[in-house]
Design a protein around this motif. Structure first.
Motif, PDB file in Angstrom:
ATOM      1  N   GLN A  41       0.845  -1.191   0.000  1.00 56.81           N
ATOM      2  CA  GLN A  41       0.000   0.000   0.000  1.00 56.81           C
ATOM      3  C   GLN A  41       0.883   1.244   0.000  1.00 56.81           C
ATOM      4  O   GLN A  41       1.871   1.311   0.728  1.00 56.81           O
ATOM      5  N   VAL A  42       0.521   2.242  -0.809  1.00 56.39           N
ATOM      6  CA  VAL A  42       1.232   3.518  -0.865  1.00 56.39           C
ATOM      7  C   VAL A  42       0.214   4.629  -0.643  1.00 56.39           C
ATOM      8  O   VAL A  42      -0.821   4.675  -1.313  1.00 56.39           O
ATOM      9  N   ILE A  43       0.482   5.512   0.323  1.00 58.09           N
ATOM     10  CA  ILE A  43      -0.401   6.637   0.631  1.00 58.09           C
ATOM     11  C   ILE A  43       0.415   7.915   0.560  1.00 58.09           C
ATOM     12  O   ILE A  43       1.511   7.998   1.127  1.00 58.09           O
ATOM     13  N   LEU A  44      -0.110   8.927  -0.121  1.00 55.92           N
ATOM     14  CA  LEU A  44       0.529  10.226  -0.256  1.00 55.92           C
ATOM     15  C   LEU A  44      -0.467  11.303   0.159  1.00 55.92           C
ATOM     16  O   LEU A  44      -1.589  11.337  -0.353  1.00 55.92           O
ATOM     17  N   ASN A  45      -0.076  12.155   1.103  1.00 56.35           N
ATOM     18  CA  ASN A  45      -0.921  13.245   1.588  1.00 56.35           C
ATOM     19  C   ASN A  45      -0.167  14.565   1.524  1.00 56.35           C
ATOM     20  O   ASN A  45       1.044  14.607   1.756  1.00 56.35           O
ATOM     21  N   TYR A  46      -0.898  15.635   1.236  1.00 53.16           N
ATOM     22  CA  TYR A  46      -0.370  17.000   1.291  1.00 53.16           C
ATOM     23  C   TYR A  46      -1.298  17.810   2.183  1.00 53.16           C
ATOM     24  O   TYR A  46      -2.522  17.681   2.109  1.00 53.16           O
ATOM     25  N   GLY A  47      -0.714  18.650   3.034  1.00 55.15           N
ATOM     26  CA  GLY A  47      -1.533  19.485   3.896  1.00 55.15           C
ATOM     27  C   GLY A  47      -0.803  20.748   4.299  1.00 55.15           C
ATOM     28  O   GLY A  47       0.403  20.879   4.105  1.00 55.15           O
ATOM     29  N   ARG A  48      -1.575  21.688   4.845  1.00 53.55           N
ATOM     30  CA  ARG A  48      -0.984  22.922   5.354  1.00 53.55           C
ATOM     31  C   ARG A  48      -1.953  23.577   6.325  1.00 53.55           C
ATOM     32  O   ARG A  48      -3.153  23.335   6.286  1.00 53.55           O
ATOM     33  N   ASP A  49      -1.394  24.390   7.212  1.00 56.86           N
ATOM     34  CA  ASP A  49      -2.215  25.181   8.120  1.00 56.86           C
ATOM     35  C   ASP A  49      -2.686  26.428   7.385  1.00 56.86           C
ATOM     36  O   ASP A  49      -1.903  27.108   6.725  1.00 56.86           O
ATOM     37  N   LEU A  50      -3.969  26.720   7.487  1.00 56.43           N
ATOM     38  CA  LEU A  50      -4.513  27.925   6.883  1.00 56.43           C
ATOM     39  C   LEU A  50      -4.392  29.112   7.821  1.00 56.43           C
ATOM     40  O   LEU A  50      -4.086  30.218   7.392  1.00 56.43           O
ATOM     41  N   LYS A  51      -4.638  28.868   9.119  1.00 56.05           N
ATOM     42  CA  LYS A  51      -4.556  29.947  10.108  1.00 56.05           C
ATOM     43  C   LYS A  51      -4.173  29.351  11.457  1.00 56.05           C
ATOM     44  O   LYS A  51      -4.718  28.328  11.862  1.00 56.05           O
ATOM     45  N   VAL A  52      -3.215  29.993  12.130  1.00 57.61           N
ATOM     46  CA  VAL A  52      -2.775  29.546  13.452  1.00 57.61           C
ATOM     47  C   VAL A  52      -2.648  30.755  14.354  1.00 57.61           C
ATOM     48  O   VAL A  52      -2.074  31.772  13.972  1.00 57.61           O
ATOM     49  N   GLU A  53      -3.206  30.647  15.564  1.00 56.46           N
ATOM     50  CA  GLU A  53      -3.040  31.680  16.585  1.00 56.46           C
ATOM     51  C   GLU A  53      -2.351  31.050  17.789  1.00 56.46           C
ATOM     52  O   GLU A  53      -2.785  30.017  18.283  1.00 56.46           O
ATOM     53  N   ASN A  54      -1.284  31.650  18.252  1.00 56.47           N
ATOM     54  CA  ASN A  54      -0.540  31.206  19.434  1.00 56.47           C
ATOM     55  C   ASN A  54       0.041  29.808  19.263  1.00 56.47           C
ATOM     56  O   ASN A  54      -0.084  28.952  20.127  1.00 56.47           O
ATOM     57  N   GLY A  55       0.687  29.565  18.141  1.00 55.67           N
ATOM     58  CA  GLY A  55       1.322  28.276  17.910  1.00 55.67           C
ATOM     59  C   GLY A  55       2.194  28.321  16.673  1.00 55.67           C
ATOM     60  O   GLY A  55       2.375  29.356  16.057  1.00 55.67           O
ATOM     61  N   PHE A  56       2.731  27.170  16.327  1.00 55.40           N
ATOM     62  CA  PHE A  56       3.590  27.045  15.152  1.00 55.40           C
ATOM     63  C   PHE A  56       2.741  26.758  13.925  1.00 55.40           C
ATOM     64  O   PHE A  56       1.818  25.960  13.974  1.00 55.40           O
ATOM     65  N   LYS A  57       3.085  27.371  12.793  1.00 53.15           N
ATOM     66  CA  LYS A  57       2.332  27.192  11.556  1.00 53.15           C
ATOM     67  C   LYS A  57       3.126  26.336  10.571  1.00 53.15           C
ATOM     68  O   LYS A  57       4.292  26.602  10.316  1.00 53.15           O
ATOM     69  N   GLU A  58       2.464  25.311  10.039  1.00 55.77           N
ATOM     70  CA  GLU A  58       3.050  24.482   8.980  1.00 55.77           C
ATOM     71  C   GLU A  58       2.671  25.100   7.644  1.00 55.77           C
ATOM     72  O   GLU A  58       1.496  25.191   7.305  1.00 55.77           O
ATOM     73  N   ASN A  59       3.670  25.535   6.888  1.00 54.62           N
ATOM     74  CA  ASN A  59       3.379  26.095   5.568  1.00 54.62           C
ATOM     75  C   ASN A  59       3.031  25.005   4.570  1.00 54.62           C
ATOM     76  O   ASN A  59       2.123  25.171   3.763  1.00 54.62           O
ATOM     77  N   ASN A  60       3.732  23.902   4.614  1.00 54.49           N
ATOM     78  CA  ASN A  60       3.479  22.767   3.730  1.00 54.49           C
ATOM     79  C   ASN A  60       3.888  21.487   4.445  1.00 54.49           C
ATOM     80  O   ASN A  60       4.861  21.473   5.188  1.00 54.49           O
ATOM     81  N   ARG A  61       3.144  20.428   4.175  1.00 59.23           N
ATOM     82  CA  ARG A  61       3.487  19.126   4.742  1.00 59.23           C
ATOM     83  C   ARG A  61       3.179  18.062   3.698  1.00 59.23           C
ATOM     84  O   ARG A  61       2.112  18.058   3.079  1.00 59.23           O
TER      85      ARG A  61
END
Length: 70
Positions: A41-61
């Motif tokens: 099985q092969v799984i590929l996901n892409y994600g990102r944070d749209l808005k973060v308050e008082n924390g770390f923001k992931e631009n791309n994952r």
């Protein structure tokens, strides 16, 4: 295909009369998975944070998972 959207609000913390704002996060992700054989099985996901308050923001994952059952 898979897709998701989430919102998290960890809640404010109050101690000794001092209030600390909560961590708030809005994110999305999309992805796909395939099974080239009955045991692989092969799984590929892409994600990102749209808005973060008082924390770390992931631009791309990007997550890639390869699973082989034996």
């Amino acid at each position: 295909m898979r897709a998701g959207f989430s919102y998290s609000d960890a809640g404010d913390t109050k101690q000794d009369g001092v209030t600390i704002d909560s961590n708030k996060q809005t994110k999305f992700w999309i992805g796909t998975g395939i099974s080239p054989s009955a045991t692989t099985q092969v799984i590929l996901n892409y994600g990102r944070d749209l808005k973060v308050e008082n924390g770390f923001k992931e631009n791309n994952r990007i997550n890639l998972r390869l699973m082989k059952v034996f």
